[in-house]
Design a protein around this motif. Structure first.
Motif, PDB file in Angstrom:
ATOM      1  N   ARG A  75       0.813  -1.220   0.000  1.00  0.00           N
ATOM      2  CA  ARG A  75       0.000   0.000   0.000  1.00  0.00           C
ATOM      3  C   ARG A  75       0.846   1.269   0.000  1.00  0.00           C
ATOM      4  O   ARG A  75       0.378   2.319  -0.450  1.00  0.00           O
ATOM      5  N   THR A  76       2.057   1.195   0.517  1.00  0.00           N
ATOM      6  CA  THR A  76       2.893   2.394   0.574  1.00  0.00           C
ATOM      7  C   THR A  76       3.913   2.453  -0.553  1.00  0.00           C
ATOM      8  O   THR A  76       4.596   3.470  -0.724  1.00  0.00           O
ATOM      9  N   GLY A  77       4.042   1.368  -1.325  1.00  0.00           N
ATOM     10  CA  GLY A  77       5.028   1.325  -2.392  1.00  0.00           C
ATOM     11  C   GLY A  77       6.454   1.200  -1.895  1.00  0.00           C
ATOM     12  O   GLY A  77       7.402   1.483  -2.636  1.00  0.00           O
ATOM     13  N   ILE A  78       6.616   0.744  -0.668  1.00  0.00           N
ATOM     14  CA  ILE A  78       7.952   0.597  -0.092  1.00  0.00           C
ATOM     15  C   ILE A  78       8.509  -0.777  -0.435  1.00  0.00           C
ATOM     16  O   ILE A  78       7.856  -1.797  -0.211  1.00  0.00           O
ATOM     17  N   ASP A  79       9.700  -0.804  -1.000  1.00  0.00           N
ATOM     18  CA  ASP A  79      10.361  -2.071  -1.342  1.00  0.00           C
ATOM     19  C   ASP A  79      11.537  -2.252  -0.381  1.00  0.00           C
ATOM     20  O   ASP A  79      12.669  -1.893  -0.681  1.00  0.00           O
ATOM     21  N   ALA A  80      11.231  -2.778   0.780  1.00  0.00           N
ATOM     22  CA  ALA A  80      12.267  -2.946   1.808  1.00  0.00           C
ATOM     23  C   ALA A  80      12.028  -4.253   2.538  1.00  0.00           C
ATOM     24  O   ALA A  80      10.897  -4.745   2.620  1.00  0.00           O
ATOM     25  N   GLY A  81      13.086  -4.814   3.063  1.00  0.00           N
ATOM     26  CA  GLY A  81      12.978  -6.035   3.830  1.00  0.00           C
ATOM     27  C   GLY A  81      12.817  -5.745   5.309  1.00  0.00           C
ATOM     28  O   GLY A  81      12.983  -4.615   5.778  1.00  0.00           O
ATOM     29  N   VAL A  82      12.493  -6.786   6.058  1.00  0.00           N
ATOM     30  CA  VAL A  82      12.379  -6.672   7.502  1.00  0.00           C
ATOM     31  C   VAL A  82      12.485  -8.070   8.100  1.00  0.00           C
ATOM     32  O   VAL A  82      12.021  -9.050   7.508  1.00  0.00           O
ATOM     33  N   HIS A  83      13.128  -8.160   9.250  1.00  0.00           N
ATOM     34  CA  HIS A  83      13.032  -9.387  10.031  1.00  0.00           C
ATOM     35  C   HIS A  83      12.190  -9.091  11.254  1.00  0.00           C
ATOM     36  O   HIS A  83      12.486  -8.154  12.012  1.00  0.00           O
ATOM     37  N   LEU A  84      11.139  -9.875  11.435  1.00  0.00           N
ATOM     38  CA  LEU A  84      10.257  -9.729  12.582  1.00  0.00           C
ATOM     39  C   LEU A  84      10.524 -10.871  13.551  1.00  0.00           C
ATOM     40  O   LEU A  84      10.484 -12.045  13.162  1.00  0.00           O
ATOM     41  N   HIS A  85      10.812 -10.528  14.783  1.00  0.00           N
ATOM     42  CA  HIS A  85      10.926 -11.560  15.815  1.00  0.00           C
ATOM     43  C   HIS A  85       9.762 -11.396  16.782  1.00  0.00           C
ATOM     44  O   HIS A  85       9.593 -10.337  17.392  1.00  0.00           O
ATOM     45  N   LEU A  86       8.951 -12.458  16.912  1.00  0.00           N
ATOM     46  CA  LEU A  86       7.797 -12.449  17.803  1.00  0.00           C
ATOM     47  C   LEU A  86       8.150 -13.181  19.087  1.00  0.00           C
ATOM     48  O   LEU A  86       8.651 -14.312  19.040  1.00  0.00           O
ATOM     49  N   GLY A 117       5.169   6.604   7.811  1.00  0.00           N
ATOM     50  CA  GLY A 117       4.459   7.780   8.296  1.00  0.00           C
ATOM     51  C   GLY A 117       2.950   7.724   8.189  1.00  0.00           C
ATOM     52  O   GLY A 117       2.300   8.774   8.102  1.00  0.00           O
ATOM     53  N   LEU A 118       2.359   6.523   8.218  1.00  0.00           N
ATOM     54  CA  LEU A 118       0.903   6.429   8.157  1.00  0.00           C
ATOM     55  C   LEU A 118       0.279   6.889   9.466  1.00  0.00           C
ATOM     56  O   LEU A 118       0.820   6.646  10.546  1.00  0.00           O
ATOM     57  N   ALA A 119      -0.868   7.541   9.370  1.00  0.00           N
ATOM     58  CA  ALA A 119      -1.626   7.916  10.558  1.00  0.00           C
ATOM     59  C   ALA A 119      -2.213   6.662  11.187  1.00  0.00           C
ATOM     60  O   ALA A 119      -2.406   5.640  10.514  1.00  0.00           O
ATOM     61  N   ARG A 120      -2.503   6.745  12.492  1.00  0.00           N
ATOM     62  CA  ARG A 120      -3.071   5.583  13.175  1.00  0.00           C
ATOM     63  C   ARG A 120      -4.376   5.139  12.497  1.00  0.00           C
ATOM     64  O   ARG A 120      -4.642   3.938  12.378  1.00  0.00           O
ATOM     65  N   GLU A 121      -5.173   6.082  11.998  1.00  0.00           N
ATOM     66  CA  GLU A 121      -6.430   5.733  11.331  1.00  0.00           C
ATOM     67  C   GLU A 121      -6.169   4.921  10.067  1.00  0.00           C
ATOM     68  O   GLU A 121      -6.934   3.999   9.736  1.00  0.00           O
ATOM     69  N   GLU A 122      -5.097   5.251   9.345  1.00  0.00           N
ATOM     70  CA  GLU A 122      -4.755   4.490   8.142  1.00  0.00           C
ATOM     71  C   GLU A 122      -4.283   3.087   8.509  1.00  0.00           C
ATOM     72  O   GLU A 122      -4.604   2.108   7.808  1.00  0.00           O
ATOM     73  N   LEU A 123      -3.545   2.951   9.604  1.00  0.00           N
ATOM     74  CA  LEU A 123      -3.122   1.634  10.048  1.00  0.00           C
ATOM     75  C   LEU A 123      -4.327   0.792  10.457  1.00  0.00           C
ATOM     76  O   LEU A 123      -4.368  -0.421  10.199  1.00  0.00           O
ATOM     77  N   VAL A 124      -5.312   1.412  11.079  1.00  0.00           N
ATOM     78  CA  VAL A 124      -6.525   0.685  11.478  1.00  0.00           C
ATOM     79  C   VAL A 124      -7.259   0.168  10.240  1.00  0.00           C
ATOM     80  O   VAL A 124      -7.785  -0.957  10.238  1.00  0.00           O
ATOM     81  N   GLU A 125      -7.302   0.958   9.176  1.00  0.00           N
ATOM     82  CA  GLU A 125      -7.939   0.500   7.932  1.00  0.00           C
ATOM     83  C   GLU A 125      -7.221  -0.718   7.365  1.00  0.00           C
ATOM     84  O   GLU A 125      -7.858  -1.680   6.920  1.00  0.00           O
ATOM     85  N   LEU A 126      -5.894  -0.691   7.372  1.00  0.00           N
ATOM     86  CA  LEU A 126      -5.133  -1.856   6.915  1.00  0.00           C
ATOM     87  C   LEU A 126      -5.374  -3.045   7.836  1.00  0.00           C
ATOM     88  O   LEU A 126      -5.504  -4.193   7.376  1.00  0.00           O
ATOM     89  N   ALA A 127      -5.444  -2.780   9.126  1.00  0.00           N
ATOM     90  CA  ALA A 127      -5.661  -3.852  10.098  1.00  0.00           C
ATOM     91  C   ALA A 127      -6.953  -4.597   9.823  1.00  0.00           C
ATOM     92  O   ALA A 127      -7.019  -5.828   9.931  1.00  0.00           O
ATOM     93  N   ALA A 128      -8.003  -3.866   9.436  1.00  0.00           N
ATOM     94  CA  ALA A 128      -9.296  -4.499   9.170  1.00  0.00           C
ATOM     95  C   ALA A 128      -9.225  -5.463   7.993  1.00  0.00           C
ATOM     96  O   ALA A 128      -9.996  -6.424   7.926  1.00  0.00           O
ATOM     97  N   GLU A 129      -8.313  -5.224   7.062  1.00  0.00           N
ATOM     98  CA  GLU A 129      -8.159  -6.136   5.936  1.00  0.00           C
ATOM     99  C   GLU A 129      -7.482  -7.435   6.353  1.00  0.00           C
ATOM    100  O   GLU A 129      -7.621  -8.460   5.680  1.00  0.00           O
ATOM    101  N   LEU A 130      -6.735  -7.404   7.441  1.00  0.00           N
ATOM    102  CA  LEU A 130      -5.993  -8.580   7.885  1.00  0.00           C
ATOM    103  C   LEU A 130      -6.843  -9.514   8.736  1.00  0.00           C
ATOM    104  O   LEU A 130      -6.634 -10.735   8.730  1.00  0.00           O
ATOM    105  N   GLY A 131      -7.799  -8.989   9.483  1.00  0.00           N
ATOM    106  CA  GLY A 131      -8.628  -9.833  10.335  1.00  0.00           C
ATOM    107  C   GLY A 131      -9.506  -9.003  11.233  1.00  0.00           C
ATOM    108  O   GLY A 131      -9.200  -7.831  11.523  1.00  0.00           O
ATOM    109  N   ALA A 132     -10.598  -9.608  11.710  1.00  0.00           N
ATOM    110  CA  ALA A 132     -11.602  -8.862  12.459  1.00  0.00           C
ATOM    111  C   ALA A 132     -11.075  -8.323  13.781  1.00  0.00           C
ATOM    112  O   ALA A 132     -11.524  -7.270  14.246  1.00  0.00           O
ATOM    113  N   ASP A 133     -10.130  -9.027  14.417  1.00  0.00           N
ATOM    114  CA  ASP A 133      -9.643  -8.592  15.723  1.00  0.00           C
ATOM    115  C   ASP A 133      -8.436  -7.657  15.644  1.00  0.00           C
ATOM    116  O   ASP A 133      -8.031  -7.079  16.664  1.00  0.00           O
TER     117      ASP A 133
END
Length: 304
Positions: A75-86, A117-133
């Motif tokens: 959605r942001t057009g960013i072509d970057a990698g990331v390692h996520l550790h949970l 630099g997305l606003a919290r409201e924009e992140l919430v919109e993306l979050a809804a696409e990932l799952g209801a919770d």
């Protein structure tokens, strides 16, 4: 990043619609059982996991945290990698939205790491696409969820509530629990009339007043009978909590975690000890709520 698990103080489920989804009305409370996500720069997008039940968490493209990173990049057009550790703190497949918390933390982590630099409201919109919770995992605190649970309205809450959780290592499939619920409805059990928070006025008043006794009396979950039918062992922690004086006890979400509301922090510890003494749980947790949603905890010094 750190993101909280949740307990559904109330979960009312309507009959399945033509689209295959159930309309719900729920009251979420975020609790201090958390997922921690560390994001670091990498050439690709990869993931690792530690903590309790880490071996049960997939690390491939289907992982919800990786899907969150991919969605943000797209959605942001960013072509970057990331390692996520949970680092797991929320039970896996336990009805407390651990995967959703990972996704929420990953969205915030990648947004911060990549400088999107997305606003919290924009992140919430993306979050809804990932799952209801996932939207609630971002916002936290206490909220009423409608639609599929992703349409959120903040709910006022005073004070602090104290919980003990009976955790089973063998999770329950959310789809299986909803399927069993549909069977119960087909057999004659009425489905809920999902009409916003009208059915939960007493619960919302208890939250506003900070009245733990009234909140305990108002706890409700339409999926509880279905979860117990699929895993009859859940009857034991429910009964142990009642015998030990819990103000209220409920299966959290689609289960199998059982949430017992204590009179105080000390009483929550007593409830947890009772679960252990009775052999009614594989693990026990205690927590308080409500707490904030996904947030930045700090920036690690890598020495670079």
């Amino acid at each position: 990043m750190r993101a909280p698990g949740k307990v559904n103080l109330s979960l009312r489920v309507g009959a399945v619609g033509a689209d295959g989804y159930h309309p719900v009305s729920t009251v979420f409370q975020a609790v201090s059982v958390v997922e921690e996500v560390v994001a670091t720069h990498a050439d690709e997008r990869t993931l690792s996991v530690s903590g309790p039940q880490a071996e049960l968490v997939p690390t491939g493209p289907g992982n919800l945290a990786l899907r969150a990173a991919e969605l943000l990049a797209e959605r942001t057009g960013i072509d970057a990698g990331v390692h996520l550790h949970l680092h797991k703190g929320v039970p896996v497949a336990g009805g407390m939205a651990g995967g959703s918390a990972d996704a929420a933390a990953a969205l915030l982590a990648c947004d911060t790491l990549w400088g999107a630099g997305l606003a919290r409201e924009e992140l919430v919109e993306l979050a809804a696409e990932l799952g209801a919770d996932v939207p609630f995992s971002l916002t936290g605190h206490t909220a009423v969820g409608t639609g599929r649970g992703d349409l959120l309205t903040p709910a006022l809450s005073r004070g602090e509530f104290h919980w003990a959780f009976a955790v089973q290592d063998a999770g329950l499939s959310t789809a299986a629990v909803y399927g069993r619920y549909d069977e119960l409805v087909a057999a004659g059990r009425p489905a809920a009339q999902v009409d916003g928070a009208e059915a939960d006025v007493a619960l919302l008043q208890a939250l506003l007043a900070g009245d733990a006794h009234a909140l305990g009396a108002a706890l409700h979950n339409d999926l509880q009978d279905a979860a117990v039918a699929l895993d009859p062992r859940l009857a034991e922690p429910l009964e142990v909590a009642r015998r030990t004086g819990a103000l209220g006890v409920v299966v959290s979400g689609s289960g199998p975690t059982v949430a017992a509301l204590g009179r105080s922090r000390q009483h929550a510890l007593v409830l947890a000890a009772a679960f252990t003494a009775a052999g009614a749980a594989d693990r026990v947790l205690t927590a308080t709520g409500p707490v904030a949603g996904a947030r930045v905890v700090g920036v690690l010094d890598t020495g670079a």
